[in-house]
Design an enzyme around this catalytic site. Structure first.
Site, PDB file in Angstrom:
ATOM      1  N   ARG A  68      -1.873  -9.179  -5.722  1.00 22.88           N
ATOM      2  CA  ARG A  68      -2.467  -9.008  -4.547  1.00 22.88           C
ATOM      3  C   ARG A  68      -3.536  -7.897  -4.583  1.00 22.88           C
ATOM      4  NH1 ARG A  68       1.621  -8.913   0.430  1.00 22.88           N
ATOM      5  NH2 ARG A  68       2.693  -7.245  -0.769  1.00 22.88           N
ATOM      6  N   ARG A  72      12.231  -3.941  -2.322  1.00 20.95           N
ATOM      7  CA  ARG A  72      11.969  -4.601  -1.163  1.00 20.95           C
ATOM      8  C   ARG A  72      12.633  -5.892  -1.145  1.00 20.95           C
ATOM      9  NH1 ARG A  72       5.760  -4.452  -1.856  1.00 20.95           N
ATOM     10  NH2 ARG A  72       5.720  -6.137  -0.109  1.00 20.95           N
ATOM     11  N   LYS A 110       3.532 -14.856   4.387  1.00 22.09           N
ATOM     12  CA  LYS A 110       3.605 -14.413   5.723  1.00 22.09           C
ATOM     13  C   LYS A 110       2.287 -13.935   6.235  1.00 22.09           C
ATOM     14  CE  LYS A 110       6.463 -11.202   5.949  1.00 22.09           C
ATOM     15  NZ  LYS A 110       6.860 -10.901   4.346  1.00 22.09           N
ATOM     16  N   ARG A 136      13.142  -6.904  11.388  1.00 23.22           N
ATOM     17  CA  ARG A 136      13.373  -6.770  10.083  1.00 23.22           C
ATOM     18  C   ARG A 136      14.887  -6.543   9.923  1.00 23.22           C
ATOM     19  NH1 ARG A 136       8.559  -6.493   7.288  1.00 23.22           N
ATOM     20  NH2 ARG A 136       8.499  -5.688   5.457  1.00 23.22           N
ATOM     21  N   ARG A 141      -1.570  -2.694  -2.739  1.00 23.68           N
ATOM     22  CA  ARG A 141      -0.768  -1.711  -1.951  1.00 23.68           C
ATOM     23  C   ARG A 141      -0.040  -0.759  -2.778  1.00 23.68           C
ATOM     24  NH1 ARG A 141       1.753  -6.021   2.222  1.00 23.68           N
ATOM     25  NH2 ARG A 141       3.410  -4.670   1.640  1.00 23.68           N
TER      26      ARG A 141
END
Ligand code: G5P
Ligand code: MG
Length: 252
Positions: free
Chosen positions: A153, A197, A20, A110, A186
């Site tokens: 990431r 998640r 996203k 969400r 993160r």
């Protein structure tokens, strides 16, 4: 016409790690290139797209150590969801200022409660509009690729710029291309939080998609890579953002 009623309001929806933020960044880059419309002050609909990531907003609150940031930090780091009331307040505060231009929300709503609250906020902002939301981009990528992507990431905390150790490495290892500042992982990208998640996404996503699919405003984009998705996504969004031009009818 009324600029605040003719801007386009878009959402990008998909699993953690589905791309996203990556795709929103590419759209922002490619759609904000200056064009003739930008230099003509009388042109009604300027192009461009302002992307707003709920996760980036929350990470900024945590970095700044605000009361909200402090109260949600443990929850976010462990992969849980921030309470609806806090989220709606945070996003609603940004929407009024953004609503003169085309915008794209990444990471919000969400929950079904957030989706309904968003409609209310938007409807009260511009009661004259027919639809509170114009289009929902649904990014649907195979779950197999997600865990590996997230593990690689890195982000630039100040801007939210996204990198990946293999897919999109920075020019100089460990530092942001534009500022030269250090990149970080993160905290919620550890395997345990990622599992949480993904679980939460599996439990909550379908009712939200149904909510928008009932209105016929969802576009599903699927592909093995963000590059593949982007080749169909970009032209679709360009079309949605194109100012409505009434062409003179052919003389017959
Ligand atoms: P966020 O920040 O919204 P998520 O979990 O929804 O977090 P995430 O993880 O940010 O979503 P993304 O944006 O979909 O994923 O993915 P991305 O960052 O673009 O890509 C992931 C990685 O893959 C990157 O390293 C990228 O470079 C790489 N990549 C992209 N494309 C490819 C590809 O084609 N190939 C390969 N190999 N790699 C690729 O929310 C964080 C937390 O904030 C709270 C929650 O606690 C949430 O968990 N929160 C909310 N809580 C309640 N309500 C809300 N509305 C909330 N919003 C946030
Ligand atoms: Mg993201």
């Amino acid at each position: 016409g009324d600029a605040s009623a003719s801007n386009r309001r878009l959402l990008i929806f998909g699993a953690p790690g589905s791309g996203k933020g990556t795709l929103a960044g590419w759209l922002g880059r490619d759609l904000n290139a200056p064009t003739q419309a930008d230099v003509e002050p009388c042109t009604a609909s300027a192009p461009g797209l302002t992307a707003l990531s709920s996760g980036d907003l929350l990470r900024a609150e945590m970095r700044a150590g605000t009361p909200l940031g402090q109260s949600v930090e443990a929850l976010i780091n462990s992969g849980g969801l921030v309470p609806d009331d806090d989220m709606v307040k945070l996003i609603a505060g940004q929407l009024a200022a953004m609503d003169g231009s085309n915008w794209l929300l990444d990471g919000f709503p969400r929950t079904l409660g957030q989706a309904m609250a968003l409609d209310e906020v938007l409807t009260s902002l511009t009661p004259s509009r027919q639809a509170p939301i114009d289009y929902v981009i649904h990014i649907d990528v195979p779950s197999e690729v997600i865990v590996e992507r997230i593990a690689g990431r890195l982000i630039h905390p100040g801007s939210g710029r996204i990198y990946n150790r293999t897919f999109s490495p920075p020019k100089v290892p460990g530092v942001d291309d534009l500022t030269g500042e250090p990149l970080v992982s993160r905290v919620d990208d550890d395997p345990e939080s990622v599992r949480r998640r993904l679980e939460l996404y599996a439990q909550t996503s379908q009712p939200i998609l149904d909510y928008y699919m009932d209105r016929g405003i969802v576009g599903r984009f699927t592909g093995p890579t963000s590059d593949a998705i982007y080749t169909t996504l970009l032209p679709q969004i360009q079309e949605i953002l194109a100012p409505t031009v009434v062409l003179p009818s052919a003389e017959d």
